[in-house]
Write a protein that holds these residues in place. Structure first.
Motif, PDB file in Angstrom:
ATOM      1  N   ASN A  69       7.401  -0.632  -8.827  1.00  0.00           N
ATOM      2  CA  ASN A  69       6.185  -1.265  -8.303  1.00  0.00           C
ATOM      3  C   ASN A  69       5.042  -0.265  -8.157  1.00  0.00           C
ATOM      4  O   ASN A  69       4.361  -0.228  -7.128  1.00  0.00           O
ATOM      5  CB  ASN A  69       6.468  -1.960  -6.970  1.00  0.00           C
ATOM      6  CG  ASN A  69       7.261  -3.240  -7.161  1.00  0.00           C
ATOM      7  OD1 ASN A  69       7.425  -3.714  -8.294  1.00  0.00           O
ATOM      8  ND2 ASN A  69       7.763  -3.798  -6.076  1.00  0.00           N
ATOM      9  N   GLY A  70       4.881   0.556  -9.182  1.00  0.00           N
ATOM     10  CA  GLY A  70       3.757   1.483  -9.211  1.00  0.00           C
ATOM     11  C   GLY A  70       3.963   2.765  -8.428  1.00  0.00           C
ATOM     12  O   GLY A  70       3.098   3.630  -8.441  1.00  0.00           O
ATOM     13  N   SER A  90       0.852  -1.185   0.000  1.00  0.00           N
ATOM     14  CA  SER A  90       0.000   0.000   0.000  1.00  0.00           C
ATOM     15  C   SER A  90       0.890   1.238   0.000  1.00  0.00           C
ATOM     16  O   SER A  90       2.064   1.170   0.317  1.00  0.00           O
ATOM     17  CB  SER A  90      -0.931  -0.002   1.211  1.00  0.00           C
ATOM     18  OG  SER A  90      -0.203   0.089   2.404  1.00  0.00           O
ATOM     19  N   LEU A  91       0.320   2.370  -0.367  1.00  0.00           N
ATOM     20  CA  LEU A  91       1.121   3.582  -0.509  1.00  0.00           C
ATOM     21  C   LEU A  91       1.387   4.232   0.842  1.00  0.00           C
ATOM     22  O   LEU A  91       2.487   4.658   1.141  1.00  0.00           O
ATOM     23  CB  LEU A  91       0.425   4.557  -1.460  1.00  0.00           C
ATOM     24  CG  LEU A  91       0.300   4.036  -2.903  1.00  0.00           C
ATOM     25  CD1 LEU A  91      -0.711   4.848  -3.679  1.00  0.00           C
ATOM     26  CD2 LEU A  91       1.649   4.047  -3.594  1.00  0.00           C
ATOM     27  N   GLY A  92       0.356   4.324   1.662  1.00  0.00           N
ATOM     28  CA  GLY A  92       0.528   4.915   2.990  1.00  0.00           C
ATOM     29  C   GLY A  92       0.756   3.804   3.985  1.00  0.00           C
ATOM     30  O   GLY A  92       0.270   2.716   3.811  1.00  0.00           O
ATOM     31  N   PHE A  93       1.532   4.059   5.004  1.00  0.00           N
ATOM     32  CA  PHE A  93       1.691   3.024   6.012  1.00  0.00           C
ATOM     33  C   PHE A  93       2.152   3.585   7.343  1.00  0.00           C
ATOM     34  O   PHE A  93       2.356   2.877   8.295  1.00  0.00           O
ATOM     35  CB  PHE A  93       2.681   1.940   5.545  1.00  0.00           C
ATOM     36  CG  PHE A  93       3.978   2.499   5.023  1.00  0.00           C
ATOM     37  CD1 PHE A  93       4.991   2.813   5.891  1.00  0.00           C
ATOM     38  CD2 PHE A  93       4.160   2.701   3.667  1.00  0.00           C
ATOM     39  CE1 PHE A  93       6.180   3.330   5.419  1.00  0.00           C
ATOM     40  CE2 PHE A  93       5.349   3.218   3.189  1.00  0.00           C
ATOM     41  CZ  PHE A  93       6.364   3.537   4.057  1.00  0.00           C
ATOM     42  N   ARG A  94       2.301   4.894   7.430  1.00  0.00           N
ATOM     43  CA  ARG A  94       2.802   5.465   8.676  1.00  0.00           C
ATOM     44  C   ARG A  94       1.684   5.927   9.601  1.00  0.00           C
ATOM     45  O   ARG A  94       1.905   6.178  10.775  1.00  0.00           O
ATOM     46  CB  ARG A  94       3.704   6.653   8.376  1.00  0.00           C
ATOM     47  CG  ARG A  94       5.001   6.241   7.746  1.00  0.00           C
ATOM     48  CD  ARG A  94       5.609   7.376   6.955  1.00  0.00           C
ATOM     49  NE  ARG A  94       6.796   6.932   6.257  1.00  0.00           N
ATOM     50  CZ  ARG A  94       8.003   6.926   6.786  1.00  0.00           C
ATOM     51  NH1 ARG A  94       8.173   7.349   8.017  1.00  0.00           N
ATOM     52  NH2 ARG A  94       9.035   6.500   6.104  1.00  0.00           N
ATOM     53  N   GLY A  95       0.505   6.098   9.033  1.00  0.00           N
ATOM     54  CA  GLY A  95      -0.627   6.510   9.849  1.00  0.00           C
ATOM     55  C   GLY A  95      -0.488   7.884  10.452  1.00  0.00           C
ATOM     56  O   GLY A  95      -0.982   8.141  11.543  1.00  0.00           O
ATOM     57  N   GLU A 123      12.338 -12.459 -12.034  1.00  0.00           N
ATOM     58  CA  GLU A 123      11.166 -11.791 -11.463  1.00  0.00           C
ATOM     59  C   GLU A 123      11.200 -10.282 -11.643  1.00  0.00           C
ATOM     60  O   GLU A 123      10.346  -9.577 -11.110  1.00  0.00           O
ATOM     61  CB  GLU A 123      11.053 -12.134  -9.973  1.00  0.00           C
ATOM     62  CG  GLU A 123      10.649 -13.574  -9.733  1.00  0.00           C
ATOM     63  CD  GLU A 123      10.135 -13.798  -8.319  1.00  0.00           C
ATOM     64  OE1 GLU A 123      10.274 -12.891  -7.473  1.00  0.00           O
ATOM     65  OE2 GLU A 123       9.602 -14.881  -8.075  1.00  0.00           O
ATOM     66  N   VAL A 124      12.228  -9.801 -12.364  1.00  0.00           N
ATOM     67  CA  VAL A 124      12.312  -8.358 -12.581  1.00  0.00           C
ATOM     68  C   VAL A 124      11.815  -8.023 -13.982  1.00  0.00           C
ATOM     69  O   VAL A 124      12.224  -8.649 -14.961  1.00  0.00           O
ATOM     70  CB  VAL A 124      13.768  -7.840 -12.431  1.00  0.00           C
ATOM     71  CG1 VAL A 124      13.772  -6.326 -12.278  1.00  0.00           C
ATOM     72  CG2 VAL A 124      14.456  -8.492 -11.254  1.00  0.00           C
ATOM     73  N   LEU A 173       9.322  -0.252 -13.521  1.00  0.00           N
ATOM     74  CA  LEU A 173      10.092  -1.401 -13.058  1.00  0.00           C
ATOM     75  C   LEU A 173       9.216  -2.168 -12.076  1.00  0.00           C
ATOM     76  O   LEU A 173       8.633  -1.576 -11.161  1.00  0.00           O
ATOM     77  CB  LEU A 173      11.387  -0.923 -12.383  1.00  0.00           C
ATOM     78  CG  LEU A 173      12.379  -1.992 -11.960  1.00  0.00           C
ATOM     79  CD1 LEU A 173      13.065  -2.601 -13.180  1.00  0.00           C
ATOM     80  CD2 LEU A 173      13.431  -1.405 -11.027  1.00  0.00           C
ATOM     81  N   GLU A 174       9.132  -3.456 -12.288  1.00  0.00           N
ATOM     82  CA  GLU A 174       8.308  -4.268 -11.390  1.00  0.00           C
ATOM     83  C   GLU A 174       9.124  -5.433 -10.862  1.00  0.00           C
ATOM     84  O   GLU A 174       9.800  -6.112 -11.640  1.00  0.00           O
ATOM     85  CB  GLU A 174       7.070  -4.791 -12.139  1.00  0.00           C
ATOM     86  CG  GLU A 174       6.069  -3.677 -12.414  1.00  0.00           C
ATOM     87  CD  GLU A 174       4.995  -4.077 -13.414  1.00  0.00           C
ATOM     88  OE1 GLU A 174       4.940  -5.253 -13.809  1.00  0.00           O
ATOM     89  OE2 GLU A 174       4.219  -3.184 -13.801  1.00  0.00           O
ATOM     90  N   LEU A 175       9.112  -5.604  -9.551  1.00  0.00           N
ATOM     91  CA  LEU A 175       9.816  -6.736  -8.969  1.00  0.00           C
ATOM     92  C   LEU A 175       9.143  -7.157  -7.661  1.00  0.00           C
ATOM     93  O   LEU A 175       8.266  -6.447  -7.159  1.00  0.00           O
ATOM     94  CB  LEU A 175      11.297  -6.428  -8.788  1.00  0.00           C
ATOM     95  CG  LEU A 175      11.795  -5.414  -7.753  1.00  0.00           C
ATOM     96  CD1 LEU A 175      13.307  -5.447  -7.680  1.00  0.00           C
ATOM     97  CD2 LEU A 175      11.349  -4.013  -8.069  1.00  0.00           C
ATOM     98  N   ASP A 176       9.542  -8.295  -7.158  1.00  0.00           N
ATOM     99  CA  ASP A 176       9.007  -8.814  -5.904  1.00  0.00           C
ATOM    100  C   ASP A 176       9.126  -7.740  -4.816  1.00  0.00           C
ATOM    101  O   ASP A 176      10.213  -7.245  -4.551  1.00  0.00           O
ATOM    102  CB  ASP A 176       9.839 -10.057  -5.526  1.00  0.00           C
ATOM    103  CG  ASP A 176       9.361 -10.690  -4.233  1.00  0.00           C
ATOM    104  OD1 ASP A 176       8.557 -10.073  -3.505  1.00  0.00           O
ATOM    105  OD2 ASP A 176       9.816 -11.814  -3.952  1.00  0.00           O
TER     106      ASP A 176
END
Ligand code: ADP
Ligand code: MG
Length: 327
Positions: free
Chosen positions: A251-252, A84-89, A226-227, A284-287
């Protein structure tokens, strides 16, 4: 706690565009595919973000405005693979500590909407019924009204709106599946319909990066394990000052990542003259386990676990693509 919020606001809320960024990222995290943004006076008077996402339940409205309240991370392993984009609250708490904030929301399970108001430092949150379709609207009035020193640092409305428009451009290039509308002082500046086909995506690129870029750029795609990298790239011979378009995503997430930029430049090599800039929109997309996004609060930088591998893959994928464009 409000002082702590205002201090945190110093990190999160630099200018109106940073407020828009936090609000829009919350809308995206809530699964919205329609996001409307209203701005008055460069955002110093009004910033309103309206989405059709999952909404916030009545009993969670007050919590959403408090510091370190995030619904997005429930345990420590989540922290290691943040998608997710936000995660610090802390965004909403920070923003509401330096503005007059109204949060109106409705979930699909509720048959009515609720509205929470918070204002400034001694913010007392009041909740009352309201009218709103499923989704969320957040209205931020009079940003920095109670922190005059910060308010003084705001530039002209035009400059501040320019930052917002640039941000929306970057976000719209990362989420083709979302419909966007951006209004300034009651005028529609951008209206982008959700794009699902290659042709529609190309049309969006043309709308955001200019017709010239869209005509010159070739679509590329390459994968190693996976890249994966894909996007649009302009051959050095066609790179001109008028094609100013340099957007990269991991990753977006929109990035101004040193490693990635270095790799892109290296792929172009010395085929560019001093006046020329590479022109690209690349993804660029990766795990997610292979990247740390928690490096910088502004979240523009990432750390790749296998930096060398990612760098070399990007260089070789783009060099190949540019060679093929030549022939
Ligand atoms: P974070 O995004 O880091 O979790 P925020 O302060 O930005 O923290 O938001 C706090 C919480 O409020 C989020 O975790 C989410 O549960 C809720 N929230 C905020 N904006 C929205 C929205 N547009 N739609 C649904 N929920 C939202
Ligand atoms: Mg957030």
């Amino acid at each position: 706690p409000q002082l702590a919020n205002q201090i945190a606001a110093g990190e999160v809320v630099e200018r109106p565009a940073s407020v828009v960024k936090e609000l829009v990222e919350n809308s995206l995290d809530a699964g919205a595919d329609q996001i409307d943004i209203d701005i008055d006076k460069g955002g110093s008077k009004l910033i309103r973000v309206r989405d059709n996402g999952s909404g916030i339940a009545e009993q969670e409205l007050v919590l959403a405005l408090s510091r370190h309240a995030t619904s997005k991370i429930t345990n420590l392993t989540d922290l290691e693979a943040i998608t997710s984009l936000g995660f610090r609250g802390e965004a909403l708490a920070s923003i509401s500590s330096v503005s007059r904030l109204t949060l109106t929301s409705r979930t699909a399970e509720q048959d009515a909407a609720w509205q929470a108001n918070a204002e400034g430092r001694d913010m007392q949150v009041t909740v009352k019924p309201a009218a709103h379709p499923v989704g969320t609207s957040i209205e931020v009035l009079d940003l920095f009204f109670n922190t005059p020193a910060r308010r003084k640092f705001l530039r002209t409305d035009k400059t501040e709106f320019g930052h917002i428009d640039e941000l929306i451009k970057r976000l719209a290039l990362s989420r083709y599946d979302v419909s966007w509308q951006l209004n300034h002082n009651g005028q529609t500046v951008r209206r982008l319909k959700a794009a699902t086909t290659d042709e529609q995506r190309h049309k969006r690129v043309a709308a955001l990066c200019g017709r010239a870029f869209a005509e010159q750029a070739a679509f590329i795609e390459n994968q190693y394990g996976e890249v994966k990298i894909w996007g649009w790239l302009v051959h050095p011979a066609a790179c001109s000052a008028s094609l100013q378009c340099q957007y990269s995503y991991v990753n977006g997430r929109m990035m101004r990542d040193k490693l990635l930029n270095h790799a892109i430049r290296q792929a172009y090599g010395d085929s560019l003259t001093a006046e020329q800039q590479p022109a690209f929109v690349l993804y660029l997309e990766l795990d997610p386990h292979q990247v740390d996004v928690n490096v910088h609060p502004a979240k523009h930088e990432v750390r790749f676990h296998q930096a060398r591998l990612v760098h070399d893959f990007v260089v070789s994928a783009l060099s190949d693509a540019l060679r093929q464009l030549q022939s």
